[in-house]
Design a protein around this motif. Sequence first.
Motif, mmCIF file in Angstrom:
data_model
loop_
_atom_site.group_PDB
_atom_site.id
_atom_site.type_symbol
_atom_site.label_atom_id
_atom_site.label_comp_id
_atom_site.label_asym_id
_atom_site.label_seq_id
_atom_site.Cartn_x
_atom_site.Cartn_y
_atom_site.Cartn_z
ATOM 1 N N ARG A 392 -1.945 4.768 1.966
ATOM 2 C CA ARG A 392 -2.356 3.973 0.756
ATOM 3 C C ARG A 392 -2.751 2.732 1.044
ATOM 4 O O ARG A 392 -1.774 1.963 1.897
ATOM 5 C CB ARG A 392 -1.309 3.867 -0.404
ATOM 6 C CG ARG A 392 -1.865 3.101 -1.591
ATOM 7 C CD ARG A 392 -0.899 3.334 -2.818
ATOM 8 N NE ARG A 392 -1.297 2.874 -3.981
ATOM 9 C CZ ARG A 392 -0.726 3.297 -5.115
ATOM 10 N NH1 ARG A 392 0.460 3.853 -5.145
ATOM 11 N NH2 ARG A 392 -1.101 2.757 -6.260
ATOM 12 N N PHE A 393 -3.937 2.117 0.558
ATOM 13 C CA PHE A 393 -4.387 0.752 1.165
ATOM 14 C C PHE A 393 -4.302 0.056 0.029
ATOM 15 O O PHE A 393 -4.966 0.405 -1.179
ATOM 16 C CB PHE A 393 -5.905 0.806 1.853
ATOM 17 C CG PHE A 393 -5.702 1.882 3.205
ATOM 18 C CD1 PHE A 393 -5.381 1.160 4.265
ATOM 19 C CD2 PHE A 393 -5.462 3.011 3.122
ATOM 20 C CE1 PHE A 393 -5.207 1.915 5.580
ATOM 21 C CE2 PHE A 393 -5.486 3.902 4.284
ATOM 22 C CZ PHE A 393 -5.280 3.240 5.533
ATOM 23 N N GLU A 394 -4.155 -1.465 0.033
ATOM 24 C CA GLU A 394 -4.133 -2.349 -0.862
ATOM 25 C C GLU A 394 -5.261 -2.796 -1.277
ATOM 26 O O GLU A 394 -5.611 -4.184 -0.835
ATOM 27 C CB GLU A 394 -3.090 -3.405 -0.658
ATOM 28 C CG GLU A 394 -1.547 -3.095 -0.764
ATOM 29 C CD GLU A 394 -1.273 -2.577 -2.325
ATOM 30 O OE1 GLU A 394 -1.692 -3.024 -3.042
ATOM 31 O OE2 GLU A 394 -0.032 -1.913 -2.014
ATOM 32 N N MET A 395 -6.308 -2.037 -1.716
ATOM 33 C CA MET A 395 -7.905 -2.520 -2.242
ATOM 34 C C MET A 395 -7.957 -2.400 -3.637
ATOM 35 O O MET A 395 -9.142 -2.157 -3.730
ATOM 36 C CB MET A 395 -8.616 -1.647 -1.156
ATOM 37 C CG MET A 395 -8.588 -2.003 0.200
ATOM 38 S SD MET A 395 -9.218 -0.810 1.455
ATOM 39 C CE MET A 395 -11.070 -0.927 0.859
ATOM 40 N N SER A 396 -6.942 -2.606 -4.397
ATOM 41 C CA SER A 396 -7.193 -2.208 -5.794
ATOM 42 C C SER A 396 -8.361 -3.033 -6.363
ATOM 43 O O SER A 396 -8.562 -4.191 -5.852
ATOM 44 C CB SER A 396 -5.848 -2.461 -6.766
ATOM 45 O OG SER A 396 -5.905 -2.449 -8.189
ATOM 46 N N GLY A 397 -8.901 -2.562 -7.434
ATOM 47 C CA GLY A 397 -9.720 -3.356 -8.197
ATOM 48 C C GLY A 397 -9.528 -4.214 -9.323
ATOM 49 O O GLY A 397 -10.048 -4.818 -10.023
ATOM 50 N N HIS A 398 -7.976 -4.186 -9.135
ATOM 51 C CA HIS A 398 -7.285 -5.094 -10.053
ATOM 52 C C HIS A 398 -6.630 -6.111 -9.563
ATOM 53 O O HIS A 398 -5.928 -5.971 -8.234
ATOM 54 C CB HIS A 398 -6.202 -4.324 -10.890
ATOM 55 C CG HIS A 398 -6.790 -3.471 -11.845
ATOM 56 N ND1 HIS A 398 -7.093 -3.618 -13.224
ATOM 57 C CD2 HIS A 398 -7.061 -2.075 -11.744
ATOM 58 C CE1 HIS A 398 -7.306 -2.442 -13.940
ATOM 59 N NE2 HIS A 398 -7.615 -1.557 -13.000
ATOM 60 N N ALA A 399 -6.418 -7.367 -10.077
ATOM 61 C CA ALA A 399 -5.903 -8.550 -9.582
ATOM 62 C C ALA A 399 -4.256 -8.238 -9.387
ATOM 63 O O ALA A 399 -3.728 -7.612 -9.969
ATOM 64 C CB ALA A 399 -6.079 -9.951 -10.226
ATOM 65 N N ASP A 400 -3.723 -9.043 -8.253
ATOM 66 C CA ASP A 400 -2.292 -8.858 -8.184
ATOM 67 C C ASP A 400 -1.637 -9.860 -9.274
ATOM 68 O O ASP A 400 -2.280 -10.403 -9.875
ATOM 69 C CB ASP A 400 -1.907 -9.764 -6.849
ATOM 70 C CG ASP A 400 -2.448 -8.965 -5.356
ATOM 71 O OD1 ASP A 400 -2.653 -7.740 -5.640
ATOM 72 O OD2 ASP A 400 -2.224 -9.626 -4.472
#
Length: 453
Positions: A392-400
């Motif tokens: 899994r890679f932290e490339m979400s379309g949502h802000a942290d």
Amino acid sequence: MKITDLNRESGIGSNSLLVEAGGYNFIVDAGLHPKLTGAAAMPDFEHIGDRNIDFVIVTHCHLDHIGALPVLLKRHPKARVLMSLPSQMLVERMLHNSCNVMKRQKEEKRIPEYPLFTHEEIEGISGRFEAMKYKQPLVLKKADEELTITLYQAGHVAGAGGFQIEHGGKTVFFTGDVLFDDQRVLNGARFPKARKFDAMVIETTRGETERPEGKTRESEVKRLLKLIGETIRGGGSVLIPVFALGRMQELLTLLNDARKDGRLPKCPVYGAGLGLDIADYFDHIAKRTQLISYTRKVTKELRLKRPPRKLTPGKEPGEPGVFVLSSGMLVERTPSYMVASTLLASTRNTICFVGYCDPDTPGGKLLDTKPGQTFLFDVLDYQCPVLAKVDRFEMSGHADREEILEFALAAEPKSIVLTHGDPGARDWFSQQLEAADHPVRVIDPEPLKAVEV
């Protein structure tokens, strides 16, 4: 101002808010719940009752925000429908695809009320979609009462917008789904800075997700490309499950750039479905708005191939390559689900998740399955050990969560309403906001119960 969450399940799903501001009534989004079917997947529009809806604001075109829009507009034929220009260009295509999916599910799952709307009904409401420009206020007047709407670019996906409402001397800001980081094809959020709001309505999607120290979007992209390269050089295939809107176009651009500058070896790249169709829409949006940088040139240079039509679980596709396919959560009967069933049982293959995965979806369950354990592809009646590398890679379309918290606290609102998040995510935001230096009233609304801000 009163706000009522019409999503009877709360959490992330059939996103829709009823907002009452003086003599104005409006709706924010009208989505379908991705884990439910039939009428149960819709917001509770019956709760609106005999209220006259003046307008609907569409924050962006993911189906958990627009999937029930035709049903709402049929009930409220005089309501205006406001959205950004990119969303106006995308919304019909997304709804037509949803209609096709519902028709298929009607037969496969025997859901009598599907489709919830027809292609003809989509065409019938298309003339009501009004495009707003970012940062240009729209003033509505009713007798001696005014309400002002200002839309701001929210990152996340093409056309996404947060917005502020000014009414009765107060200002309320709705973040919608937001991403502050710039992506390869889309700039991040351009929200107003140093602006104070009386109240805010914020998304809480990643409230339970703590980004590991040192992990940035850039470092995760680098790690992803490295793993893809290692897999291809080892004779294996890579599956990247993606959302059709936004994530597919982002990944295709990254792969194309990496192949051109030598960071990736040349190999077949496979794509299919709605995401490729949307790529053409992105090309039109880029030419009209200069808000995104995706062009048809990307798909041409990649020389995209279609995955084999006939796939057999446990039998790898004939030619190894990189498969960029929806759905992003590996939902049953989708291209990514089918390809995963052919790759998972071989150690030379890799499956890379690059976005949010609901724990109850096949993608979420696979991420929770340890190497060597058995994974069941339920609808295919096939199970196998997890031998492929799953990452899994932290490339979400949502802000942290920290970024949203910082933005919210800087505005010093008296009240903050929590939306679009699971219970644990909302709890994290509640705790952090209640510990803030200045007093803020934190509201986690119950479904169908109005809250005052």
